[in-house]
Design a protein around this motif. Structure first.
Motif, PDB file in Angstrom:
ATOM      1  N   GLU A  94      64.083 -71.926  -8.583  1.00 10.38           N
ATOM      2  CA  GLU A  94      64.950 -71.779  -8.746  1.00 10.38           C
ATOM      3  C   GLU A  94      63.916 -70.957 -10.225  1.00 10.38           C
ATOM      4  N   PHE A  95      63.262 -71.605 -10.304  1.00 11.18           N
ATOM      5  CA  PHE A  95      62.642 -71.197 -12.102  1.00 11.18           C
ATOM      6  C   PHE A  95      61.505 -71.264 -11.743  1.00 11.18           C
ATOM      7  N   SER A  96      60.298 -70.832 -10.693  1.00  6.08           N
ATOM      8  CA  SER A  96      59.197 -70.852 -10.201  1.00  6.08           C
ATOM      9  C   SER A  96      58.489 -72.272 -11.055  1.00  6.08           C
ATOM     10  N   ILE A  97      58.201 -73.131 -10.523  1.00  3.21           N
ATOM     11  CA  ILE A  97      57.442 -73.729 -11.781  1.00  3.21           C
ATOM     12  C   ILE A  97      57.368 -74.851 -10.494  1.00  3.21           C
ATOM     13  N   ASP A  98      55.806 -76.096 -11.718  1.00  2.00           N
ATOM     14  CA  ASP A  98      55.796 -77.134 -10.246  1.00  2.00           C
ATOM     15  C   ASP A  98      56.716 -77.977 -10.750  1.00  2.00           C
ATOM     16  N   THR A  99      56.834 -78.893  -9.521  1.00  2.00           N
ATOM     17  CA  THR A  99      58.179 -80.492  -9.956  1.00  2.00           C
ATOM     18  C   THR A  99      57.358 -81.109  -9.371  1.00  2.00           C
ATOM     19  N   GLY A 100      57.762 -82.420  -9.061  1.00  2.00           N
ATOM     20  CA  GLY A 100      57.870 -83.707  -8.778  1.00  2.00           C
ATOM     21  C   GLY A 100      58.323 -84.864  -8.452  1.00  2.00           C
ATOM     22  N   VAL A 101      58.741 -85.791  -8.081  1.00  2.00           N
ATOM     23  CA  VAL A 101      59.363 -86.812  -8.249  1.00  2.00           C
ATOM     24  C   VAL A 101      58.157 -88.204  -7.957  1.00  2.00           C
ATOM     25  N   ARG A 102      58.594 -89.039  -9.144  1.00  2.00           N
ATOM     26  CA  ARG A 102      57.821 -90.179  -9.111  1.00  2.00           C
ATOM     27  C   ARG A 102      59.060 -91.640  -9.051  1.00  2.00           C
ATOM     28  N   PHE A 103      57.889 -92.335  -8.383  1.00  2.00           N
ATOM     29  CA  PHE A 103      59.152 -93.711  -8.291  1.00  2.00           C
ATOM     30  C   PHE A 103      58.854 -95.116  -8.725  1.00  2.00           C
ATOM     31  N   GLY A 104      59.825 -95.239  -9.909  1.00  2.00           N
ATOM     32  CA  GLY A 104      59.385 -96.486 -11.020  1.00  2.00           C
ATOM     33  C   GLY A 104      60.895 -97.777  -9.927  1.00  2.00           C
ATOM     34  N   ALA A 105      59.798 -99.094  -9.844  1.00  2.00           N
ATOM     35  CA  ALA A 105      60.649-100.101  -9.532  1.00  2.00           C
ATOM     36  C   ALA A 105      60.750-101.202 -10.276  1.00  2.00           C
ATOM     37  N   LEU A 106      62.313-101.353 -10.186  1.00  2.00           N
ATOM     38  CA  LEU A 106      62.597-102.240 -11.314  1.00  2.00           C
ATOM     39  C   LEU A 106      63.226-103.541 -10.966  1.00  2.00           C
ATOM     40  N   ASP A 107      62.357-104.331 -11.698  1.00  2.00           N
ATOM     41  CA  ASP A 107      62.517-105.867 -11.113  1.00  2.00           C
ATOM     42  C   ASP A 107      63.263-107.181 -11.669  1.00  2.00           C
ATOM     43  N   ASN A 108      64.568-106.700 -12.045  1.00  2.00           N
ATOM     44  CA  ASN A 108      65.486-106.868 -12.831  1.00  2.00           C
ATOM     45  C   ASN A 108      66.740-106.459 -11.520  1.00  2.00           C
ATOM     46  N   ALA A 109      66.516-106.914 -10.694  1.00  2.00           N
ATOM     47  CA  ALA A 109      67.363-106.829  -9.716  1.00  2.00           C
ATOM     48  C   ALA A 109      67.503-108.393  -9.556  1.00  2.00           C
ATOM     49  N   PRO A 110      69.448-108.609  -9.606  1.00  2.00           N
ATOM     50  CA  PRO A 110      70.044-110.239  -9.536  1.00  2.00           C
ATOM     51  C   PRO A 110      69.579-110.637  -8.820  1.00  2.00           C
ATOM     52  N   HIS A 111      68.899-112.013  -8.258  1.00  2.00           N
ATOM     53  CA  HIS A 111      68.992-112.557  -6.866  1.00  2.00           C
ATOM     54  C   HIS A 111      70.339-113.394  -7.257  1.00  2.00           C
ATOM     55  N   GLU A 112      70.766-114.259  -7.952  1.00  2.00           N
ATOM     56  CA  GLU A 112      71.873-115.424  -7.990  1.00  2.00           C
ATOM     57  C   GLU A 112      72.628-115.315  -9.741  1.00  2.00           C
ATOM     58  N   VAL A 113      73.758-114.767  -9.102  1.00  2.00           N
ATOM     59  CA  VAL A 113      74.456-114.879 -10.833  1.00  2.00           C
ATOM     60  C   VAL A 113      75.217-115.670 -10.755  1.00  2.00           C
ATOM     61  N   VAL A 114      75.544-117.163 -11.745  1.00  2.00           N
ATOM     62  CA  VAL A 114      75.976-118.467 -12.248  1.00  2.00           C
ATOM     63  C   VAL A 114      77.308-118.118 -13.226  1.00  2.00           C
ATOM     64  N   LEU A 115      78.302-118.706 -12.743  1.00  2.00           N
ATOM     65  CA  LEU A 115      79.109-118.076 -14.014  1.00  2.00           C
ATOM     66  C   LEU A 115      79.243-119.278 -14.660  1.00  2.00           C
ATOM     67  N   ASP A 116      79.241-119.604 -15.864  1.00  2.29           N
ATOM     68  CA  ASP A 116      79.262-120.445 -16.953  1.00  2.29           C
ATOM     69  C   ASP A 116      80.330-121.211 -16.736  1.00  2.29           C
ATOM     70  N   PRO A 117      81.571-122.149 -16.206  1.00  2.00           N
ATOM     71  CA  PRO A 117      83.092-122.507 -15.382  1.00  2.00           C
ATOM     72  C   PRO A 117      83.164-122.630 -16.712  1.00  2.00           C
ATOM     73  N   GLU A 118      83.098-123.271 -18.085  1.00  2.00           N
ATOM     74  CA  GLU A 118      83.685-123.265 -19.522  1.00  2.00           C
ATOM     75  C   GLU A 118      84.022-121.725 -20.074  1.00  2.00           C
ATOM     76  N   THR A 119      82.844-121.420 -20.049  1.00  2.00           N
ATOM     77  CA  THR A 119      83.146-119.414 -21.240  1.00  2.00           C
ATOM     78  C   THR A 119      82.862-118.480 -20.319  1.00  2.00           C
ATOM     79  N   HIS A 120      83.028-118.423 -18.992  1.00  2.00           N
ATOM     80  CA  HIS A 120      82.858-117.368 -17.283  1.00  2.00           C
ATOM     81  C   HIS A 120      81.642-116.277 -18.231  1.00  2.00           C
ATOM     82  N   THR A 121      80.720-117.206 -19.118  1.00  2.00           N
ATOM     83  CA  THR A 121      79.278-116.093 -19.136  1.00  2.00           C
ATOM     84  C   THR A 121      78.349-116.065 -17.776  1.00  2.00           C
ATOM     85  N   ALA A 122      78.001-115.015 -17.515  1.00  2.00           N
ATOM     86  CA  ALA A 122      77.264-114.387 -16.290  1.00  2.00           C
ATOM     87  C   ALA A 122      75.358-115.005 -16.583  1.00  2.00           C
ATOM     88  N   TYR A 123      74.889-115.855 -15.786  1.00  2.00           N
ATOM     89  CA  TYR A 123      73.683-116.142 -15.986  1.00  2.00           C
ATOM     90  C   TYR A 123      73.160-115.885 -14.728  1.00  2.00           C
TER      91      TYR A 123
END
Length: 121
Positions: free
Chosen positions: A73-102
């Motif tokens: 459309e724009f006659s312009i050079d384009t590219g795609v770059r990948f980034g890896a995020l290392d913050n994916a949750p492995h385990e989520v635990v809820l505090d039974p009293e406060t219901h805060t997720a850790y």
């Protein structure tokens, strides 16, 4: 049925997505016309939490398609770059009293070497 009582076209997630991708270049057009960049780079972030799933593949494919359309459309050079995020949750635990997720991330649960193996696989 449409509002006027006539049969309407079938609308499915596939047809909605196909129509959205057909015109997604219009999201970029005002910015490209205003700034006239010499290159456009699309960045796709992926959480490292196992093999890519359909959503990951869909987003990555959309990035390549948008880059291809922008190049044409724009006659312009384009590219795609990948980034890896290392913050994916492995385990989520809820505090039974406060219901805060850790959350413990994959990186912290598996360690640097196992994360490298996961990326390689």
């Amino acid at each position: 049925m449409s509002r006027n009582g006539k049969p309407s076209l079938l609308i499915s997630p596939n047809s909605v997505l196909a129509n959205a991708l057909l015109r997604s270049i219009d999201i970029l057009r005002p910015r490209v016309l205003a700034t006239r960049p010499s290159r456009i780079e699309f960045v796709v972030g992926t959480q490292i939490n196992g093999a890519p799933h359909l959503g990951t593949n869909l987003v990555q494919t959309a990035a390549f398609l948008l880059a291809k359309i922008a190049r044409r459309e724009f006659s312009i050079d384009t590219g795609v770059r990948f980034g890896a995020l290392d913050n994916a949750p492995h385990e989520v635990v809820l505090d039974p009293e406060t219901h805060t997720a850790y959350q413990q991330t994959y990186y912290h649960a598996l360690g640097k070497d196992k994360i490298s193996e996961l990326i390689d696989s």
